[in-house]
Each structure stands twice: as C-alpha cells, then as structure tokens.
Design an enzyme around this catalytic site. Structure first.
Site, PDB file in Angstrom:
ATOM      1  N   VAL A 196       2.239  28.898  -1.264  1.00 51.08           N
ATOM      2  CA  VAL A 196       3.403  29.754  -1.026  1.00 51.08           C
ATOM      3  C   VAL A 196       4.630  28.901  -0.697  1.00 51.08           C
ATOM      4  CG1 VAL A 196       4.357  31.591   0.414  1.00 51.08           C
ATOM      5  CG2 VAL A 196       1.951  31.660  -0.267  1.00 51.08           C
ATOM      6  N   VAL A 243       2.209  41.201   3.824  1.00 52.80           N
ATOM      7  CA  VAL A 243       1.514  42.360   3.267  1.00 52.80           C
ATOM      8  C   VAL A 243       1.882  42.556   1.801  1.00 52.80           C
ATOM      9  CG1 VAL A 243       1.117  44.844   3.467  1.00 52.80           C
ATOM     10  CG2 VAL A 243       1.528  43.495   5.527  1.00 52.80           C
ATOM     11  N   GLY A 272     -10.729  31.735  -9.960  1.00 51.81           N
ATOM     12  CA  GLY A 272      -9.725  31.442  -8.939  1.00 51.81           C
ATOM     13  C   GLY A 272      -9.222  32.664  -8.201  1.00 51.81           C
ATOM     14  N   LYS A 318      -3.640  43.510   7.115  1.00 57.55           N
ATOM     15  CA  LYS A 318      -2.452  44.100   6.482  1.00 57.55           C
ATOM     16  C   LYS A 318      -2.314  45.575   6.855  1.00 57.55           C
ATOM     17  CE  LYS A 318      -3.019  40.859   2.633  1.00 57.55           C
ATOM     18  NZ  LYS A 318      -3.693  40.710   1.325  1.00 57.55           N
TER      19      LYS A 318
END
Lengths: 440, 440
Positions: A14, A132, A187, A205
C-alpha cells in the site's frame, strides 16, 4: 502555498502504491486540493528496498521515530499494520501533534477508543478510509454522504479472500480446502490465511463501520465472528437450488431500545440481490438508511493502488482541514466525541435472523414431523423445506438430506432447538446451520 | 452553539421530505454535525399547503425574496426547479451572501458556470449532491472519495423513469408506448415525460458529473443526447440473445489530448456486469479511476426522502464549513476554480464506441458479403453476426434480420458506412444503430 509534508511509516504494497499514485497524479491532485501533497520521508526496516521505490529525493530512514520527530511533517501515514508497534507509533505521532492517516483496521477495531480519544485531546485528525473496503469511499459515505439518515443496518462483503474462495466453490463445485489452495496459488490468500478465512479481518471492518453508522464506541471484542472453513460444497449447491448465494457477510443492525447486532458469518442471501452477484475478490457494502433506503457501494477492496486511492483521499481531506477549527471537522467516528452512545453489542444468542438448516436423516416416515414439532415448540416457523438424497443412491438408500429454511427467530431459541434436534435418533450427522438474511 | 438557520424555496416533494427527515432525525443529525440545523422559513406560492407541512412554528411566505432578505438565514435551499425564476433567486441568494443548496440539475447544467463564478466571488458555497442520482452520494464520491484518481470514464443509469420503462420492456416484451403508459399509471413517469424519455434529464446529470470528474466547465450545450423513444422491443430481445442489456446510459470519457466525450443514449452493456442488473427506477453510477479501478454507486435516484437525504448531507457539509476559510473548502466542481481546464467536449462524430446494428434485409446469398464489405471499407471490424427471421415465417419468407456487433469505431466512419448500407437494394428498412459499451 507550500506543499504539505507527509511522512510514511512502512512502504510495502500500500505504501508504494500511495507513493506512486501521489507522484503520478500530483498535478491533478493539486488542482483539486489547492495545495501540493508531498511525501518527504519514509521509514522502513528495509531501507534498501524503500530507497528503490522512492528514488533519491525522499529521505529514507529505518527508525519510524525520526519521521515522527521531524517538525516539518504534518501528516504521518501508518502502513505498518498489526496491533503492536503500530499502536505505539500512532500514539506517539498524535502526541507529537501530527495528523494520522492509517489503513490499519485491526489497530482501530481493537484500540480505536484509546486512539480517537488521544487524537481528540490533541486536536488532530485520524483518518482511515483505507481501513475498510480498500478504494470504495464507504467511510466517507457513512460519515458524510448518508449523514441525514438513521442507519438501520449495513451488510458488507468486506473480505476479498473469502469472497474469492466462495466464488470458486460455487463456480467449480470445489471444496473449501481446494479453493483455498487455488486462492493461495493466485495470490488472493496469504500463506497464513487465518485472519481472512476465520472472519477476523471482516469483523475488524464491520466493527469500524458499525461504530460510524450508529455512533457507538468500537467494540471488536463483542463481535460474533465465524469464518468459512466449515462450509461444505453441498450447502452452497442446496442454497443455489433455493435461490440463494452464500457469502461471508459482515453485518451490523440497530435494534431499537435493545442494542446493536455486530456479527460476521457465512450468510445465505437471495441470488437476485445485486450484492449477491459480487464475485471474486471484489467488495461491496449495502447500507440501509431510513431516508435514502438501500445504497450499495462496490469496488476493489484491496490491492496496492485501490487502497492507495483511499489513503490519498484522506490525505487531501486532512490537508484541507489541517488549518481549520477542530470543532468544525467531521469527527473520527462521524458523531461528535461527546455524543457517542454507549449502546451495547448484543450477544449472539439475542440476534434475530432466519436460518438454513441441513439435517442428514434416516429416510423414513415421521422424521419431518418430529423435526417440525421441535422447531414449532421453540417458536420457530418454517419458510421452506427441501428433501434430497445426495451421493450414491445405492450407498445411502436409507438416508436423505433435509433442508429447512426458517423465518426470523432468536438465535438462543434456535440453539436450544438444534440441541434437541441433534438428539433425535433419526438425525445421523451434525446439523449444519447457516444464517440467512433477506437484505430488504 | 445556536442552530444554523435555513430557508427553503419551494416545498413540494423534495422540500417536504427535507423538512420531515430533518425534523425526524434532528437529534442524530445534531450528534453528527455538532450543531443543530433548523428550517426557520419557507417560501412557496401555495402558502396553505406549505403551512400544513411545516406546522405553526415555521414562517411561511409566498415571496422567496423574503427568505433571501432574512439576515438570520445562512443557507438557502432552492427546490423550485427549472431555469427561470430559480436562476434569478439563486443568484440573488448568493449576492446576499447566503450559501446555496440545490437539487436543480437543469439549472446547474445550463447556468452552472455563471452561478459557480458568482459564488466563488462572494465566498459562499453551492452544494448540489441532490442534483444527481438522488440519495446516492455520488457527487461527494467524485469530489472527495475518489479525489486521488485520474478518472478515465464514468457511466450512469441516472434516470429512473427510463430505466423503469426499459426494465418493463425487457421483462414483459412490451413496446415503448405501452411501457410508458404503465410507468405513467404507476407514477414513475410524469404526464409530460419529455425531459426523461428524451434523455435531457440524464444529460443534465452527466454534464455535472463530467465537470467534476475532469475539472472542466459545465457544457450541457455540447452534450450528445438521444432518448429511448425509438427503441423497439425486438432490439431488446436480440441484445438479450447476444448477452447484453439495453440501458439509457449517461457517459463521459477522457480522451487524452483530444477532449472529453459527453453523451446520453441507449447503450448495449454486457448482461454480466453488475450495472446491467440495475432494474426498475433504481440508479447506479460506475466510475473508472486509474488507481481505484471501477467503483459502483447504487441506490434510489429520486423520491422525496432519498433526495432529502442528499439535501441534508449538503446542509451538514455547509454547516461544518460555513465558518471556515473559503480556500480550504472543497470547490464546487471539485477542482480549484482557477484550475478548471477548458477542455472541449468532442462532437458525436468523433466519439469512439462499438455498435449494434440491425438490418432488415432480403434473405438471399451475397447480402452479408455486401454489408461486411462496406463496413470493412470504412475501417469497421465486426465482432459478431446473428441472422434471424422474425415474425410470421409465411409472411416474410424472403426477409431476415441481420444483427451485427462491431468492434470500436469512430462514429463519423459509422455514419458514412450506414449511409452507404442504407442505399443497398437488399436493405429493406431503416437500419437500427445502437451504441455498445463493454464498461471494462
């Protein structure tokens, strides 16, 4: 106006996505935000890899505290993950007066109350759109877009790994173990998939969305969490025949005057609902508000750039609001801190839902009568019954699968009924019970 | 802190919804906004009806200018509709230093540039979430939630009336005229349905979304607009056989270095896409961003309380930002006013899309060869061909329908090819041409 300076803690999937998108779209983002946003410092234990990603113009350090100590940095982006060091660093960043943007659902679902209070005291923001459903702007929708509504319930497919596995199981008739291996090979699942397949990630979440929707503190420890590891291919097929799909759903529901339901479990949902057709690793959240009715928010729930999209949206929001009066900002949990209500999360026994039951029974007269009697005694009414032989007819000539769909019932009543049903001599195997939601 | 005071211009369907939801959820909204929001004055020509809705505590006047002149009112909500008096009143409200919340897509799509400039100069906000897709927070998603992205295209089912009619045509095999009457009977279409069925309403909304997505001025007069009045039930069925649904789609696409496509027309879309399964009066907008990929935003696109949900979300936003420095607010069109680019909307002849063609032809050898030759000469390649006799075989033994799906082509080339095809002696009726989008 000078660009706002940002420090990154952790530059994995990320982090590198955030760095790349911010650089690639910097002109467009500046045209929107009215001010540049610049990552000037990155902390990562693997400094060499970090250096390869960010090039020579960004300072790379191994110690996250150097980022927090940098007085020019106004926003710290935490992308380390986990509850441990991430918690300490986020609290230190807040103490140093930095705004925090994080994708760390586990941290906020478990330690959110402590973190939001610290931020509130210090007058800084903690933004977590990326925590989320990846790039879907669902936190913003709940906090702002649907703010007029008394939210009645929300239900989300908020874990891509399990949704991919369930899609594979249905499409190809695979068993869970086989589908999991396939997901790992492609993956979509990690080597240790526990957090995903046991429903923990989805529960993190759901906990955050529940807090925002209902204005209650985060209460992950009160969530009911059940994963998909026990799901049999047979149940997915029976569900299909009855017009349902099985999804791992994160749900939270307001129960007026009683509390809030907060639960993650495999759920039968009508196949004709749009959300039932969310396949593969995609995410979707369905929100029911009293004014707007149902809205659905769909997109990629994970991945480098989809998650980066959410991190950067938070960076732009924080940049716009950094100079504003804290009391005019959207509060972390959408409700003013003093206005959070200490509504309890109901224990699973008090949840009200409908059920799919599969009983392996002796194929003889009177069994259905015994079963329906026990359910009736428990106040549980039946919506539909399906009776099917499975497998080789020769082998199991005297056994059959009895599938029952019930109307809404109290989970506690169902538990009691199931205990009695399991004792019947005609019931030959552990009863399968899957919850069902009509979502309308 | 004292509640912010709001004046309402027009209290019809959306106005009464706004009043009712604001009152019903006032406590919840205050817990979110940190400040009460109160409608203190309503202007409507029908003062008696207005009085019945708002009760004795709210001032009711016939003259909207009394609301604008009220120094205690900080936000004016314009729900009159249309281009005429609404434009004058919105400009007067801005001149008086009021923030404006409006649901008026027609006004903003046509006069937006003038209105946004006036607001910018005066330092007030013009918020218009309710102008597009009712309660779905799509404007906020485009302005804020997806702000990290270079938006590549967006496509929306943004008119409930036409989507209801198309759903009826497909479900029941109805012709357009019959489905329209059904829609009128059920209240999904107005007595004069022109704005809806001719695509004008959808084009207003697409124009606004396009401006926000690409940072360009509103250019409704450059939009290509084609309604659904010419659609035949036969084409809906053929599309179905080929795996497509026909929807009235509002599209806008970035064409790097060339301009922006902005168009509303009936469109074939693959039936397996989630958006193809948006039925009845529901709305949905699909947005493709370079980082996030595709996101879908779905919900009720009209109605009293769904639209009120959006109006109130704007009221909360404006309330939060009313005291803030104008330069830190999200600008009206999501991009800073000075950063809007004067990118041209491409004329329809320069649009690139794929096509569905239906030719009524003589059923004889060599026709397909003639047709494909003309398309090849125009550089248009064919994706699929379907040949079907329709109607009574006895009556039309020597005629057949030739259905062709093409790959992407320039609309101008297609126009030229169609002109040539129409001249073929074997072509017996006007050729039907419907555009097609794969949306992936």
């Amino acid at each position: 106006m000078q660009a706002i300076q940002v420090g990154l803690l952790g530059i994995g999937t990320v982090g590198s996505g955030t760095f790349n998108v911010l650089r690639r779209n910097q002109e467009e983002i500046k045209r929107r935000a009215g001010r540049g946003i610049e990552i000037v410092m990155v902390a990562d234990l693997d400094t060499q890899r970090a250096r390869q990603i960010v090039g020579p113009d960004v300072q790379v350090v191994a110690d996250a505290r150097e980022v927090i100590a940098n007085p020019d940095i106004e926003i710290v982006v935490e992308l380390i993950g986990g509850y441990g060091v991430a918690r300490t660093l986020v609290l230190e960043a807040i103490a140093a007066g930095k705004h925090v943007v994080t994708a760390n659902k586990a941290l906020l679902a478990v330690h959110g109350t402590e973190i939001f209070e610290a931020a509130q005291k210090k007058g800084v923001m903690v933004a977590f759109e990326a925590a989320v459903a990846g790039g879907i702007p669902i936190i913003k929708a709940l906090r702002e877009g649907l703010t007029a509504n008394r939210i009645q319930w929300l239900a989300g497919i908020i874990n891509g790994t399990t949704n991919f596995i369930l899609s594979e199981m249905r499409d190809k008739g695979l068993d869970f173990d086989v589908a999991l291996k396939e997901a790992q090979r492609l993956g979509y699942a990690e080597a240790d998939p526990t957090f995903d397949i046991e429903g923990i990630d989805a529960a993190h979440k759901a906990t955050l969305m529940s807090a925002i929707a209902f204005g209650i503190p985060v209460q992950f420890d009160r969530a009911y969490v059940e994963g998909i590891t026990q799901l049999a291919a047979a149940d997915i097929q029976y569900a299909e025949q009855l017009g349902y799909r099985i999804k791992l759903l994160g749900m939270s529901k307001r129960r007026e005057g009683e509390g809030v339901e907060l639960r993650v479990h495999p759920t039968l949902i009508p196949a004709r609902r749009l959300i039932a057709n969310v396949e593969g690793a995609m995410n979707a959240v369905l929100v029911q508000g009293d004014a707007v009715g149902a809205t659905l928010h769909y997109g990629k729930g994970a991945g480098s750039e989809p998650t980066a999209s959410a991190v950067i949206a938070d960076l732009v929001d924080v940049t716009r609001l950094a100079t504003s009066d804290p009391q005019h900002r959207v509060p972390h949990l959408a409700f003013q801190p003093g206005a959070l209500r200490h509504v309890q999360v109901l224990p699973i026994e008090q949840v009200i839902t409908s059920y799919y039951l599969r009983l392996r029974v002796k194929d003889e007269t009177g069994v259905l009568a015994q079963v329906t009697r026990i359910l009736a005694d428990a106040g549980i009414s039946i919506n539909a019954v399906l009776q099917r032989g499975t497998g080789s007819a020769a082998q199991n000539a005297h056994e059959t699968d009895l599938i029952i769909l019930t109307h809404n019932a109290l989970e506690g009543s169902m538990n009691a009924a199931l205990a009695r049903l399991q004792q019947l001599p005609a019931v030959l195997a552990p009863i399968v019970r899957i919850r069902k939601e009509e979502l309308a």
